[in-house]
Design a protein around this motif. Structure first.
Motif, PDB file in Angstrom:
ATOM      1  N   LYS A 121     -77.738  30.465 -90.638  1.00 43.60           N
ATOM      2  CA  LYS A 121     -76.765  30.477 -88.931  1.00 43.60           C
ATOM      3  C   LYS A 121     -77.324  29.328 -88.017  1.00 43.60           C
ATOM      4  CE  LYS A 121     -76.761  34.126 -86.598  1.00 43.60           C
ATOM      5  NZ  LYS A 121     -77.381  35.792 -85.860  1.00 43.60           N
ATOM      6  N   ILE A 122     -76.481  28.206 -87.534  1.00 44.57           N
ATOM      7  CA  ILE A 122     -76.893  27.203 -86.860  1.00 44.57           C
ATOM      8  C   ILE A 122     -76.542  27.712 -85.159  1.00 44.57           C
ATOM      9  CG2 ILE A 122     -76.896  25.575 -88.680  1.00 44.57           C
ATOM     10  CD1 ILE A 122     -74.350  24.279 -88.296  1.00 44.57           C
ATOM     11  N   ALA A 123     -77.120  27.225 -84.077  1.00 45.25           N
ATOM     12  CA  ALA A 123     -76.729  27.474 -82.686  1.00 45.25           C
ATOM     13  C   ALA A 123     -76.181  26.005 -81.794  1.00 45.25           C
ATOM     14  CB  ALA A 123     -78.212  27.645 -82.122  1.00 45.25           C
ATOM     15  N   LEU A 124     -75.095  26.205 -81.143  1.00 46.20           N
ATOM     16  CA  LEU A 124     -74.419  25.407 -80.452  1.00 46.20           C
ATOM     17  C   LEU A 124     -74.771  25.848 -79.230  1.00 46.20           C
ATOM     18  CD1 LEU A 124     -71.023  24.843 -82.366  1.00 46.20           C
ATOM     19  CD2 LEU A 124     -73.473  23.378 -83.015  1.00 46.20           C
ATOM     20  N   VAL A 125     -75.486  24.943 -78.332  1.00 47.37           N
ATOM     21  CA  VAL A 125     -75.942  25.165 -77.310  1.00 47.37           C
ATOM     22  C   VAL A 125     -75.691  23.588 -76.948  1.00 47.37           C
ATOM     23  CG1 VAL A 125     -77.707  26.859 -77.739  1.00 47.37           C
ATOM     24  CG2 VAL A 125     -78.244  24.116 -77.367  1.00 47.37           C
ATOM     25  N   ALA A 126     -75.674  23.936 -74.945  1.00 44.21           N
ATOM     26  CA  ALA A 126     -74.489  22.809 -74.002  1.00 44.21           C
ATOM     27  C   ALA A 126     -75.877  22.981 -72.702  1.00 44.21           C
ATOM     28  CB  ALA A 126     -74.034  22.743 -73.520  1.00 44.21           C
ATOM     29  N   CYS A 127     -77.302  22.478 -72.872  1.00 41.65           N
ATOM     30  CA  CYS A 127     -78.299  21.840 -72.046  1.00 41.65           C
ATOM     31  C   CYS A 127     -77.952  21.352 -70.665  1.00 41.65           C
ATOM     32  CB  CYS A 127     -79.401  22.429 -72.626  1.00 41.65           C
ATOM     33  SG  CYS A 127     -80.089  23.457 -73.645  1.00 41.65           S
ATOM     34  N   SER A 128     -77.078  20.625 -70.793  1.00 41.78           N
ATOM     35  CA  SER A 128     -76.339  19.248 -70.409  1.00 41.78           C
ATOM     36  C   SER A 128     -75.170  19.883 -69.635  1.00 41.78           C
ATOM     37  CB  SER A 128     -76.309  18.119 -70.290  1.00 41.78           C
ATOM     38  OG  SER A 128     -76.493  16.803 -69.573  1.00 41.78           O
ATOM     39  N   ASN A 129     -74.453  18.921 -69.899  1.00 35.30           N
ATOM     40  CA  ASN A 129     -73.492  18.804 -67.939  1.00 35.30           C
ATOM     41  C   ASN A 129     -72.039  19.698 -69.216  1.00 35.30           C
ATOM     42  OD1 ASN A 129     -74.598  17.081 -67.209  1.00 35.30           O
ATOM     43  ND2 ASN A 129     -72.359  16.026 -66.689  1.00 35.30           N
ATOM     44  N   ALA A 130     -72.172  20.531 -68.417  1.00 37.26           N
ATOM     45  CA  ALA A 130     -70.617  22.207 -69.401  1.00 37.26           C
ATOM     46  C   ALA A 130     -69.512  21.196 -69.827  1.00 37.26           C
ATOM     47  CB  ALA A 130     -70.085  23.202 -67.984  1.00 37.26           C
ATOM     48  N   GLN A 131     -68.854  21.775 -70.940  1.00 43.31           N
ATOM     49  CA  GLN A 131     -68.051  21.634 -71.695  1.00 43.31           C
ATOM     50  C   GLN A 131     -66.771  21.419 -70.837  1.00 43.31           C
ATOM     51  OE1 GLN A 131     -66.979  18.957 -74.857  1.00 43.31           O
ATOM     52  NE2 GLN A 131     -69.192  18.981 -73.658  1.00 43.31           N
ATOM     53  N   SER A 132     -65.715  20.894 -70.602  1.00 46.34           N
ATOM     54  CA  SER A 132     -64.387  20.714 -70.011  1.00 46.34           C
ATOM     55  C   SER A 132     -63.666  22.135 -70.932  1.00 46.34           C
ATOM     56  CB  SER A 132     -63.386  19.335 -69.923  1.00 46.34           C
ATOM     57  OG  SER A 132     -62.159  20.119 -69.410  1.00 46.34           O
ATOM     58  N   LYS A 133     -62.641  23.168 -70.491  1.00 39.64           N
ATOM     59  CA  LYS A 133     -61.932  24.015 -71.134  1.00 39.64           C
ATOM     60  C   LYS A 133     -61.225  22.185 -71.930  1.00 39.64           C
ATOM     61  CE  LYS A 133     -61.121  27.184 -71.230  1.00 39.64           C
ATOM     62  NZ  LYS A 133     -62.444  29.099 -72.528  1.00 39.64           N
ATOM     63  N   ALA A 134     -60.955  21.505 -71.812  1.00 31.52           N
ATOM     64  CA  ALA A 134     -59.438  20.386 -72.113  1.00 31.52           C
ATOM     65  C   ALA A 134     -60.299  20.590 -73.365  1.00 31.52           C
ATOM     66  CB  ALA A 134     -59.382  19.517 -71.627  1.00 31.52           C
ATOM     67  N   ASN A 135     -61.975  20.742 -73.827  1.00 33.41           N
ATOM     68  CA  ASN A 135     -62.568  19.912 -75.033  1.00 33.41           C
ATOM     69  C   ASN A 135     -62.087  21.347 -76.133  1.00 33.41           C
ATOM     70  OD1 ASN A 135     -62.840  17.634 -73.582  1.00 33.41           O
ATOM     71  ND2 ASN A 135     -64.888  18.279 -73.559  1.00 33.41           N
ATOM     72  N   GLU A 136     -62.102  22.580 -75.174  1.00 32.57           N
ATOM     73  CA  GLU A 136     -62.088  23.762 -76.506  1.00 32.57           C
ATOM     74  C   GLU A 136     -61.438  23.723 -77.682  1.00 32.57           C
ATOM     75  OE1 GLU A 136     -61.891  28.491 -75.836  1.00 32.57           O
ATOM     76  OE2 GLU A 136     -60.833  27.475 -74.625  1.00 32.57           O
ATOM     77  N   GLU A 137     -60.431  22.890 -77.869  1.00 28.26           N
ATOM     78  CA  GLU A 137     -59.377  22.729 -79.383  1.00 28.26           C
ATOM     79  C   GLU A 137     -60.646  21.799 -80.209  1.00 28.26           C
ATOM     80  OE1 GLU A 137     -55.638  20.585 -81.552  1.00 28.26           O
ATOM     81  OE2 GLU A 137     -55.934  20.968 -78.614  1.00 28.26           O
ATOM     82  N   LYS A 138     -61.340  21.147 -79.408  1.00 36.74           N
ATOM     83  CA  LYS A 138     -62.187  20.353 -80.055  1.00 36.74           C
ATOM     84  C   LYS A 138     -63.296  20.661 -80.810  1.00 36.74           C
ATOM     85  CE  LYS A 138     -60.483  15.892 -81.543  1.00 36.74           C
ATOM     86  NZ  LYS A 138     -60.693  15.413 -83.197  1.00 36.74           N
ATOM     87  N   ILE A 139     -64.450  21.948 -79.816  1.00 36.93           N
ATOM     88  CA  ILE A 139     -65.027  22.310 -80.146  1.00 36.93           C
ATOM     89  C   ILE A 139     -64.961  23.172 -81.377  1.00 36.93           C
ATOM     90  CG2 ILE A 139     -66.862  24.040 -79.223  1.00 36.93           C
ATOM     91  CD1 ILE A 139     -66.754  22.611 -77.035  1.00 36.93           C
ATOM     92  N   ASN A 140     -63.349  24.424 -81.213  1.00 35.42           N
ATOM     93  CA  ASN A 140     -62.814  25.462 -82.082  1.00 35.42           C
ATOM     94  C   ASN A 140     -63.447  24.744 -83.739  1.00 35.42           C
ATOM     95  OD1 ASN A 140     -62.907  27.406 -80.233  1.00 35.42           O
ATOM     96  ND2 ASN A 140     -60.964  26.603 -79.883  1.00 35.42           N
ATOM     97  N   GLU A 141     -62.475  23.222 -83.341  1.00 30.02           N
ATOM     98  CA  GLU A 141     -62.561  22.757 -85.055  1.00 30.02           C
ATOM     99  C   GLU A 141     -64.101  21.775 -85.600  1.00 30.02           C
ATOM    100  OE1 GLU A 141     -60.635  18.126 -86.493  1.00 30.02           O
ATOM    101  OE2 GLU A 141     -60.462  18.413 -84.092  1.00 30.02           O
ATOM    102  N   LEU A 142     -64.362  21.905 -84.678  1.00 32.63           N
ATOM    103  CA  LEU A 142     -66.603  21.358 -85.346  1.00 32.63           C
ATOM    104  C   LEU A 142     -66.838  22.752 -85.623  1.00 32.63           C
ATOM    105  CD1 LEU A 142     -68.951  20.273 -84.815  1.00 32.63           C
ATOM    106  CD2 LEU A 142     -69.347  20.469 -82.798  1.00 32.63           C
ATOM    107  N   MET A 143     -66.192  24.110 -84.903  1.00 33.45           N
ATOM    108  CA  MET A 143     -66.968  25.545 -85.846  1.00 33.45           C
ATOM    109  C   MET A 143     -66.303  25.483 -86.979  1.00 33.45           C
ATOM    110  SD  MET A 143     -68.713  27.008 -82.949  1.00 33.45           S
ATOM    111  CE  MET A 143     -68.536  28.911 -83.523  1.00 33.45           C
ATOM    112  N   SER A 144     -64.989  24.935 -87.084  1.00 32.30           N
ATOM    113  CA  SER A 144     -64.380  25.339 -88.282  1.00 32.30           C
ATOM    114  C   SER A 144     -64.532  24.292 -89.417  1.00 32.30           C
ATOM    115  CB  SER A 144     -62.403  25.121 -87.985  1.00 32.30           C
ATOM    116  OG  SER A 144     -62.181  26.727 -87.520  1.00 32.30           O
TER     117      SER A 144
END
Length: 284
Positions: free
Chosen positions: A8-31
């Motif tokens: 299991k690896i954790a993905l976090v965001a301690c600095s600026n939030a990600q825009s919802k527009a980046n959700e597709e790319k983050i889902n791609e990263l998860m996949s």
């Protein structure tokens, strides 16, 4: 630096939030990570809820600490950057971080957390952005990621360099993004510069801004303590050919006797490799 598949690896965001527009790319990263064989888990504090914030500093810190306390999590990758990572520092339990020495990775503004971890615990962290796996150089990054984290090779951490001044330096590497590192000035989180190699890189800084940062480091006595400077990419300054160049600025501020090397492998580019902050390096 292997991370066994099945982990299991954790993905976090301690600095600026990600825009919802980046959700597709983050889902791609998860996949992508799932296809490699990992089990990525996403923090609840990733996307914008209030301007640049995904949550309070304490909430973002708690998400990071949850990943450290979870025995099933074998590595933590921060997918953010920006301005506000230092907000979480006072809420971190560095005893827990030290005793659960799992690798932490991030870049840019995460310079603050990476250097604080080294200062407070001695743990080594990676200056590296995992979102590059689904970026412009994604195929190349995936190959290096697999070779490094699955096969245990040094593909991501084999850093090319050339010397600008002198020809050798050896020591523990600290630093990262020059603007963000200086947020630690005057705090207990700033690392001791004695006998270190100081890595410096930047994204949007002009020559005037870099001169300001270098001058502050000089006024702090840094260049009298370190064993050398490793310059990564300075994205804006390099691309727009500002005068003076970063090499000339370091010469003007730090003098001609300190070893200075340049690497184009570390910085904000989509082709950036990884350097381990808190680890010992020889450059010659």
């Amino acid at each position: 630096m292997k991370i066994n598949t099945g982990s299991k690896i954790a993905l976090v965001a301690c600095s600026n939030a990600q825009s919802k527009a980046n959700e597709e790319k983050i889902n791609e990263l998860m996949s992508k990570l799932q296809s490699i064989g990992y089990h990525p888990v996403l923090s609840d504090f990733i996307y914008e809820t209030d301007s640049y914030f995904s949550g309070t500093g304490q909430e973002r810190a708690n998400a990071l600490m949850d990943a450290y306390r979870d025995d099933e999590v074998k590595a933590i990758f921060d997918i953010s950057g920006g301005d506000i990572a230092n907000e979480v520092l006072d809420y971190l339990d560095f005893d827990v971080i030290k005793n659960n020495n799992k690798p932490f990775f991030g870049y840019s503004d995460l310079t603050t957390i990476i250097n604080a971890i080294y200062t407070m615990t001695g743990n080594v962290s990676g200056l590296y952005q995992i979102r590059n796996l689904v970026g412009e150089d994604g195929d190349w990054q995936c190959q290096n990621f697999l070779e490094t984290f699955v096969e245990g090779k040094d593909s991501l951490i084999n850093i090319g360099h050339m010397f600008i001044q002198e020809h050798f330096m050896e020591g523990i590497v600290i630093g990262g993004n020059i603007r963000c590192l200086l947020k630690l000035a005057g705090t207990k989180y700033m690392p001791d510069f004695t006998d270190k190699i100081l890595l410096l890189e930047a994204y949007g800084s002009t020559s005037q801004q870099v001169m300001t940062y270098l001058t502050q480091l000089k006024q702090m006595g840094v260049f009298e303590k370190i064993r050398g400077v490793l310059l990564g990419t300075f994205t804006k300054l390099d691309a727009e050919i500002f005068v003076p160049s970063v090499e000339e600025l370091v010469y003007l501020v730090a003098g001609s006797e300190i070893p200075v090397a340049r690497t184009m492998d570390i910085g904000h580019g989509s082709d950036a490799k990884m350097i381990l902050i808190g680890s010992h390096y020889n450059f010659d």
